[in-house]
Motif scaffolding. Structure first.
Motif, PDB file in Angstrom:
ATOM      1  N   GLN A 552      35.896  49.072  41.337  1.00 17.95           N
ATOM      2  CA  GLN A 552      35.053  47.987  40.832  1.00 17.95           C
ATOM      3  C   GLN A 552      34.248  48.501  39.649  1.00 17.95           C
ATOM      4  O   GLN A 552      34.028  49.709  39.493  1.00 17.95           O
ATOM      5  CB  GLN A 552      34.127  47.472  41.937  1.00 17.95           C
ATOM      6  CG  GLN A 552      33.171  48.495  42.493  1.00 17.95           C
ATOM      7  CD  GLN A 552      32.349  47.995  43.668  1.00 17.95           C
ATOM      8  OE1 GLN A 552      31.747  48.758  44.368  1.00 17.95           O
ATOM      9  NE2 GLN A 552      32.310  46.693  43.877  1.00 17.95           N
ATOM     10  N   SER A 553      33.799  47.579  38.809  1.00 18.17           N
ATOM     11  CA  SER A 553      33.050  47.976  37.610  1.00 18.17           C
ATOM     12  C   SER A 553      31.550  47.858  37.801  1.00 18.17           C
ATOM     13  O   SER A 553      30.773  48.377  37.004  1.00 18.17           O
ATOM     14  CB  SER A 553      33.488  47.127  36.413  1.00 18.17           C
ATOM     15  OG  SER A 553      33.340  45.743  36.704  1.00 18.17           O
ATOM     16  N   SER A 554      31.109  47.155  38.865  1.00 12.28           N
ATOM     17  CA  SER A 554      29.681  47.041  39.154  1.00 12.28           C
ATOM     18  C   SER A 554      29.488  46.918  40.665  1.00 12.28           C
ATOM     19  O   SER A 554      30.405  46.513  41.390  1.00 12.28           O
ATOM     20  CB  SER A 554      29.061  45.829  38.455  1.00 12.28           C
ATOM     21  OG  SER A 554      29.620  44.626  38.949  1.00 12.28           O
ATOM     22  N   GLN A 557      30.111  43.409  42.172  1.00 10.50           N
ATOM     23  CA  GLN A 557      31.351  42.716  41.813  1.00 10.50           C
ATOM     24  C   GLN A 557      32.057  42.187  43.062  1.00 10.50           C
ATOM     25  O   GLN A 557      32.254  42.914  44.039  1.00 10.50           O
ATOM     26  CB  GLN A 557      32.282  43.669  41.058  1.00 10.50           C
ATOM     27  CG  GLN A 557      33.598  43.025  40.625  1.00 10.50           C
ATOM     28  CD  GLN A 557      34.505  44.016  39.910  1.00 10.50           C
ATOM     29  OE1 GLN A 557      34.057  45.081  39.472  1.00 10.50           O
ATOM     30  NE2 GLN A 557      35.776  43.679  39.777  1.00 10.50           N
ATOM     31  N   ASP A 560      38.367  39.222  43.332  1.00 16.49           N
ATOM     32  CA  ASP A 560      38.945  38.106  42.582  1.00 16.49           C
ATOM     33  C   ASP A 560      40.445  38.066  42.888  1.00 16.49           C
ATOM     34  O   ASP A 560      41.254  38.741  42.247  1.00 16.49           O
ATOM     35  CB  ASP A 560      38.704  38.317  41.086  1.00 16.49           C
ATOM     36  CG  ASP A 560      39.166  37.126  40.239  1.00 16.49           C
ATOM     37  OD1 ASP A 560      39.903  36.273  40.772  1.00 16.49           O
ATOM     38  OD2 ASP A 560      38.798  37.077  39.047  1.00 16.49           O
TER      39      ASP A 560
END
Length: 631
Positions: A552-554, A557, A560
Motif C-alpha cells: 500500500q502507498s499510505s 489506503q 480497490d
C-alpha cells in the motif's frame, strides 16, 4: 578507525607481528600450520583426551566442545570454531581458557597470557564470568573497560573496583537497586573475594572446622583488613593471565599529532598490569587471543586483536548475521558520489563500482569468518552441534540451516532427556510454558505461525506492516487476559525472564511495535530489530516478518477490487531482509519456550527455506499455523 587501519596494514605487510605467519593464515586459513597426530589426541583412550576429561572445569562440557577445545589448545597458529545459537560458547570459552592455563603450567616453561575479546561487552563478560569457580585460583582474569559499560558479570573483574575494594573494603561493593526494589542495596561480586574464599576453603581442607584457631583464620579471610586486601590485590595482579576487552578498545596509540603520542586506556591498563614502565618501548603481546562473535566482524575488525597474539582462536557462526551491509544504502552512497564526481573519469569509476556491487553483493555479504572456517584444515576446525537454549520443537525449525555442518541437535534431550517438558520450571532444562489460550496456544505448543494477509508499506527506506502490528496487539491482549499467562509470569523473579521479545527486520516496524507494546502495561516486553537481538534470548519471542505479497502507498489506503481484482492492492515480489537465511536463522533461534511468527505465508512460500519451515511446523502435531482472524 585509525587503529583498524594501522593493524590491518600491520597484518597485510607483516609488520611487527607477534606471530609473523599471521600475514598469511589470517587471510587464507588453509596456510595455518596443521596439527599433526590430531586423530590420536581426540581418541577417547588417548592421553590428551583422558587428561582433558580428568581435569574439566565444567563437567557438562559435551563431546563436540571437547573436540573443538583440544584442537584449539594444540593449534600452533589458529583454530576456527563454529558456535550455532545456544550451543554454550561462553561455557566452552571458559573451559578453553582453563585448559590452556593448566597446560601451560604443566609444561613448566610456558606461562599463558590470554586476551578474550568480542564485538560486545556482553559476550566478553558472559565468557569471563564462567571462569569463576569454587575450586581453584589458577585462572586470574582482569577486565579492561569503563565500569559503566560492563555487565554485572564482568564488573567483578574491573581493575578500578579492585582498587576501591583495597581502600574501602566491602562498602564499595554495595550497589543501589532500582526503585522497583525499594532502593535496597545488594552486594556485588568481586573476583578477589572469590580468590580469598578458595584459599580459606583449601587451607584447612578436611580439618575440624570447630577448632577455634581455624575459625579465627576463616573469619580473618572472610573479613580482611586493609593490609590483607592490599596483599591479595598485589599477588593477584602479579599473576594475571587473562584479559577481557572489546575489540574496538584494543591497541596502543590513539590517532592524533605524532609529536604528542596519546595512548589508549587499553594500553595504559596493559602496561600497569604487566609492569611495563617504559610505554614507548612496551609492546602488546599475548600467547593466545580468543575472539567471540567473529562472524559479525569485517576483515579489519577481525584482524585487529590478532596482530598482538601468537595463537588466534576465532569463534563465530557463518549461519548467523555477517557484517551489516545494506545494499540500498551502499548504492545511495555511490549515487551521491556520482553527483560529486568532478570529471568523466571519476564518474566512470563510480559507475563501474556500482555495477560491481549490483553483480557481486551476495559475495560481499559473506563474512570473513566463513572464508576462514571453510578453508581451514580439519585439524584446526571445530563445530558445536548441541544447543541448550530452545525446546526441541523450535530446534526443528532452525536445524535446516546447519545440515551442511553436520546438523544441530537439542542438548536438552540428546543424549538423554533432562526434563525439557517438566512443568517444574525451576528445572534448568525445562522449556515448559504452561500457556493455555483457547484456540491459539496450548501447553504443548512451542511454535505458532500466524498467517496474515495485510499489505506492507514503504516508509522512507524502511518498511512497515500495520496489519501485523494489529495482530500482535491482539495477541498480547490474549496473553494479558489469560490466567495461565499470569501464572507463567509468577514463575520468574527477574524482569528479563518475564519479558516477551518482539523482533522484526525493519526499524520503522519496530517503532510501531514499540508504541503498541507500551499500551500493554501488564506485559513486560523487549522490542528490537533482529540484528540487535543476535546474542540475546527470551522465553517467548514474537517475530514480525513485515514483507507481504501486496503493498500500500499510505496507512489508510483501502482495498480497490476494481483496480486490483486479485487482492485489492498492487502485488509485489521482494522479500527484502527476510530473504537472507542468516537473518531468518537469527530471528527464529531467539526463543526458549515459545516462538510465534507473524507473516504472510503465501508470500514467503516462494522460497525453499520457508517451504521447509511450514512443512516442519505442519508435520509436528503440537505446533500450529492459524489465520490472523483466529487471533
Amino acid at each position: 578507525i585509525s587503529r583498524l587501519k594501522n593493524t590491518f596494514t600491520m597484518a597485510t605487510i607483516g609488520q611487527e607481528l607477534v606471530n609473523p605467519r599471521l600475514q598469511n593464515f589470517i587471510f587464507d586459513s588453509s596456510q595455518a600450520t596443521k596439527t599433526q597426530d590430531i586423530d590420536l589426541m581426540l581418541r577417547k583412550d588417548g592421553y590428551v583426551y583422558r587428561d582433558l576429561c580428568d581435569h574439566l572445569l565444567n563437567s557438562h562440557v559435551n563431546e563436540s566442545q571437547k573436540q573443538a577445545i583440544i584442537k584449539a589448545m594444540f593449534a600452533e597458529d589458529s583454530a576456527v570454531i563454529q558456535g550455532p545459537p545456544g550451543t554454550g560458547k561462553s561455557t566452552a570459552i571458559a573451559e578453553l581458557i582453563w585448559q590452556l592455563v593448566r597446560k601451560g603450567l604443566q609444561q613448566g616453561n610456558k606461562r599463558e597470557r590470554i586476551l578474550l575479546t568480542s564485538e560486545t561487552n556482553l559476550a566478553v563478560d558472559n565468557a569471563i564470568s564462567r571462569i569463576v569457580n569454587s575450586k581453584t585460583n589458577l585462572v586470574k582474569p582482569v577486565r579492561f573497560g569503563g565500569e559503566e559499560k560492563l555487565e554485572s558479570e564482568g564488573l567483578q573483574f574491573s581493575i578500578e573496583l579492585m582498587k576501591r575494594w583495597v581502600e574501602e573494603g566491602d562498602l564499595c561493593l554495595r550497589i543501589e537497586e532500582s526503585e522497583e526494589e525499594n532502593d535496597s542495596q545488594i552486594e556485588s561480586d568481586l573476583i578477589l573475594k572469590n580468590w580469598l574464599g578458595n584459599i580459606s576453603r583449601r587451607s584447612f581442607y578436611g580439618s575440624d572446622d570447630n577448632n577455634s584457631i581455624i575459625q579465627k583464620w576463616h573469619n580473618y579471610l572472610e573479613h580482611p583488613d586493609g593490609e590483607l586486601r592490599k596483599i591479595v590485590y598485589d599477588r593477584y595482579m602479579e599473576n594475571v593471565n587473562v584479559i577481557g576487552a572489546t575489540c574496538s578498545s584494543i591497541g596502543d596509540k590513539k590517532a592524533g599529532d605524532e609529536k604528542f603520542v596519546k595512548y589508549t586506556s587499553f594500553f595504559h591498563n596493559f602496561c600497569e598490569v604487566f609492569k611495563k614502565k617504559n610505554k614507548s618501548k612496551a609492546r602488546i603481546e599475548f600467547t593466545t587471543i580468543i575472539q567471540d562473535e567473529s562472524s559479525k566482524a569485517t576483515p579489519a575488525e577481525l584482524v585487529l586483536p590478532f596482530v598482538y597474539g601468537n595463537r588466534a582462536v576465532v569463534i563465530g557462526d557463518h549461519r548467523q548475521l555477517p557484517p551489516m551491509l545494506d545494499q540500498e544504502e551502499f548504492e545511495d552512497t555511490l549515487d551521491f558520489a556520482y553527483k560529486l564526481a568532478k570529471d568523466e573519469k571519476d564518474k566512470n569509476e563510480v559507475t563501474q563500482l556500482k555495477e560491481y556491487v549490483d553483480q557481486h553483493f551476495d559475495e560481499m555479504e559473506i563474512s570473513h569468518f566463513q572464508r576462514l572456517y571453510e578453508n581451514v584444515d580439519n585439524s584446526l576446525k571445530g563445530t558445536f552441534n548441541l544447543q541448550y537454549r530452545m525446546h526441541p520443537d523450535i530446534n526443528e525449525v532452525i536445524e535446516q540451516f546447519y545440515r551442511e555442518d553436520g546438523g544441530l541437535y537439542c542438548g536438552l534431550t540428546k543424549p538423554k532427556d533432562l526434563g525439557v517438558n517438566d512443568p517444574d520450571m525451576t528445572n534448568p532444562a525445562s522449556r515448559y510454558h504452561g500457556l493455555d489460550i483457547d484456540g491459539l496456544i496450548y501447553p504443548d505448543t512451542h511454535v505458532l505461525f500466524v498467517d496474515t494477509t495485510s499489505p506492507e508499506m514503504l516508509d522512507g527506506k524502511s518498511r512497515v506492516n500495520y496489519g501485523e502490528v494489529e495482530v500482535i496487539d491482539h495477541l498480547l491482549t490474549r496473553f494479558e487476559e489469560s490466567s495461565t499467562f499470569q501464572k507463567y509470569l509468577s514463575k520468574f523473579t527477574k524482569e528479563e525472564d518475564k519479558q516477551i521479545g518482539i523482533i522484526s527486520f525493519y526499524g520503522k516496524q519496530i517503532r510501531q511495535l514499540r508504541t503498541m507494546a507500551f499500551t500493554h502495561k501488564g506485559i513486560p516486553t523487549r522490542v528490537s530489530t533482529v540484528d540487535r537481538f543476535q546474542g540475546m534470548e527470551r522465553s517467548i519471542v514474537i517475530v514480525s516478518m513485515v514483507r507481504s505479497n501486496i503493498i500500500q502507498s499510505s496507512k489508510n489506503q483501502q482495498p480497490d477490487r476494481k483496480r486490483y481484482p486479485k487482492y485489492g492492492f498492487p502485488e509485489q515480489q521482494s522479500l527484502g531482509f527476510a530473504q537472507s537465511p542468516n537473518r531468518l536463522n537469527v530471528a527464529l533461534s531467539r526463543a526458549k519456550r515459545l516462538l510465534v511468527i507473524v507473516g504472510n505465508r503465501e508470500h514467503f512460500s516462494k522460497l525453499e527455506i520457508y517451504r521447509r519451515l511450514f512443512l516442519t511446523i505442519e508435520s509436528n502435531k503440537n505446533d500450529r499455523i492459524v489465520n490472523q482472524e483466529e487471533v
